[in-house]
Design a protein around this motif. Structure first.
Motif, PDB file in Angstrom:
ATOM      1  N   PHE A 219     -33.557  68.416  -9.681  1.00 18.54           N
ATOM      2  CA  PHE A 219     -32.726  68.527 -10.873  1.00 18.54           C
ATOM      3  C   PHE A 219     -32.570  69.990 -11.282  1.00 18.54           C
ATOM      4  CE2 PHE A 219     -33.020  63.994 -11.403  1.00 18.54           C
ATOM      5  CZ  PHE A 219     -31.928  63.669 -12.185  1.00 18.54           C
ATOM      6  N   ARG A 220     -33.659  70.761 -11.171  1.00 19.84           N
ATOM      7  CA  ARG A 220     -33.586  72.179 -11.511  1.00 19.84           C
ATOM      8  C   ARG A 220     -32.608  72.915 -10.599  1.00 19.84           C
ATOM      9  NH1 ARG A 220     -39.575  74.640 -12.143  1.00 19.84           N
ATOM     10  NH2 ARG A 220     -38.346  76.561 -12.062  1.00 19.84           N
ATOM     11  N   VAL A 221     -32.703  72.624  -9.305  1.00 16.61           N
ATOM     12  CA  VAL A 221     -31.813  73.280  -8.339  1.00 16.61           C
ATOM     13  C   VAL A 221     -30.361  72.869  -8.575  1.00 16.61           C
ATOM     14  CG1 VAL A 221     -31.235  73.466  -5.902  1.00 16.61           C
ATOM     15  CG2 VAL A 221     -33.632  73.485  -6.607  1.00 16.61           C
ATOM     16  N   HIS A 222     -30.146  71.565  -8.819  1.00 20.51           N
ATOM     17  CA  HIS A 222     -28.789  71.069  -9.061  1.00 20.51           C
ATOM     18  C   HIS A 222     -28.189  71.708 -10.313  1.00 20.51           C
ATOM     19  CE1 HIS A 222     -25.850  68.171 -10.771  1.00 20.51           C
ATOM     20  NE2 HIS A 222     -25.442  68.113  -9.511  1.00 20.51           N
ATOM     21  N   CYS A 242     -32.635  61.110 -17.099  1.00 23.07           N
ATOM     22  CA  CYS A 242     -33.208  61.086 -15.752  1.00 23.07           C
ATOM     23  C   CYS A 242     -34.098  62.308 -15.516  1.00 23.07           C
ATOM     24  CB  CYS A 242     -32.099  61.045 -14.702  1.00 23.07           C
ATOM     25  SG  CYS A 242     -31.231  59.473 -14.610  1.00 23.07           S
ATOM     26  N   GLN A 243     -33.661  63.440 -16.038  1.00 23.40           N
ATOM     27  CA  GLN A 243     -34.441  64.669 -15.878  1.00 23.40           C
ATOM     28  C   GLN A 243     -35.789  64.543 -16.579  1.00 23.40           C
ATOM     29  OE1 GLN A 243     -32.408  68.177 -17.248  1.00 23.40           O
ATOM     30  NE2 GLN A 243     -33.590  69.523 -15.927  1.00 23.40           N
ATOM     31  N   VAL A 244     -35.788  63.955 -17.772  1.00 22.54           N
ATOM     32  CA  VAL A 244     -37.045  63.741 -18.510  1.00 22.54           C
ATOM     33  C   VAL A 244     -37.941  62.775 -17.749  1.00 22.54           C
ATOM     34  CG1 VAL A 244     -38.041  62.771 -20.605  1.00 22.54           C
ATOM     35  CG2 VAL A 244     -36.054  64.278 -20.756  1.00 22.54           C
ATOM     36  N   PHE A 245     -37.349  61.699 -17.233  1.00 21.12           N
ATOM     37  CA  PHE A 245     -38.132  60.701 -16.489  1.00 21.12           C
ATOM     38  C   PHE A 245     -38.826  61.328 -15.287  1.00 21.12           C
ATOM     39  CE2 PHE A 245     -38.279  57.774 -12.854  1.00 21.12           C
ATOM     40  CZ  PHE A 245     -39.179  56.837 -13.350  1.00 21.12           C
ATOM     41  N   PHE A 246     -38.079  62.112 -14.508  1.00 20.61           N
ATOM     42  CA  PHE A 246     -38.665  62.725 -13.319  1.00 20.61           C
ATOM     43  C   PHE A 246     -39.635  63.846 -13.683  1.00 20.61           C
ATOM     44  CE2 PHE A 246     -34.869  60.890 -11.123  1.00 20.61           C
ATOM     45  CZ  PHE A 246     -35.592  60.038 -10.296  1.00 20.61           C
TER      46      PHE A 246
END
Length: 272
Positions: A219-222, A242-246
């Motif tokens: 997510f960071r890279v995207h 989704c970012q929080v979940f991961f």
């Protein structure tokens, strides 16, 4: 409630692992030095996350001057060490299994302690930027926030991108390459039973690292890549959720090692 539960389980498990690796017959193994250091780094990261989480119970130590800078630094510092201690353990196992004649000279407790200390020194030198690029903002409305200084945002973004490379991409490449080595990926006849158990433990720990770290860093890279082409891009609520979940999945990586050790290490279970 998920975060404090992860933290409590992790602190208990990591502390127990540290005691096992430093106070039983396992302390004579060089690999135990890396795993004991990993337990300390994981606990340090979890404590830093806990301080940031306390805003949920109106005990916001994280947004106070001094504490803000310290805990941002510690989060970077311990997350780096957690990753690279796994890498060091992986490389040490590779040498022990694939080059058994060098095991007694290269894979020693003394050298492992030196490597652990050097990695901690490198992490301190690289991540101390957080101590001078972070500040507490006082908005007209709402709570104070711990965030990058206005003039340091671009610097922090660049360092965050470098951090992604050195805490995900490079370690993952090393782990995958070594994990595919036939001697490391299977029982080697030249290795002792104890060495085989440690190697199996390595495979489980390193594989779990890849699985739990990859989604959050992806997510960071995207976000970084899409931001290059669209500066005004605003992520959707689903994307943010989704970012929080991961991110929570990523936190699991710092809490479950004792279960992995117990699952695949007979000697660890006996020492425990």
């Amino acid at each position: 409630y998920f975060v404090p539960v992860i933290i409590i389980i992790g602190l208990i498990g990591n502390t127990t692992s540290f005691v096992v690796f430093t106070s039983t017959h396992l302390r004579k193994l060089s690999s135990s030095v890396y795993l004991a250091a990993l337990a300390v780094a994981d606990n340090g990261f979890l404590l830093s996350v806990f301080i940031m989480w306390t805003v949920n119970i109106d005990f916001d130590l994280h947004s106070k001057p001094g504490w803000c800078q310290l805990f941002v630094f510690l989060t970077y510092f311990f997350s780096f060490l957690s990753v690279w201690y796994v890498v060091a353990f992986t490389v040490e196992r590779f040498i022990a299994v694939c080059f058994p004649f060098k095991r007694n000279t290269v894979c020693t407790v003394t050298k492992a302690r030196i490597i652990v200390s050097c990695m901690a020194s490198v992490a301190f030198l690289f991540y101390n930027f957080a101590l001078w690029t972070t500040t507490v903002t006082e908005p007209l409305e709402g709570h104070p926030e711990c965030r990058p200084r206005a003039g340091s945002i671009k610097v922090v973004q660049v360092i965050n991108n470098i951090d992604t490379v050195i805490t995900l991409i490079i370690p993952m490449i090393i782990i995958i390459i070594i994990g595919r080595c036939p001697s490391t990926g299977s029982d080697a006849s030249r290795a002792s039973n104890v060495s085989n158990q440690i190697t199996n433990m390595l495979l489980v720990v390193s594989s779990t690292f890849v699985v739990l770290n990859l989604p959050s860093h992806a997510f960071r890279v995207h976000h970084f890549i899409t931001g290059l082409f669209n500066k005004a891009l605003s992520p959707s609520q689903t994307y943010a959720d989704c970012q929080v979940f991961f991110q929570y999945v990523y936190y699991l990586n710092f809490s479950i090692n004792i279960f992995l050790y117990s699952l695949c290490g007979k000697n660890f279970r006996h020492a425990l």
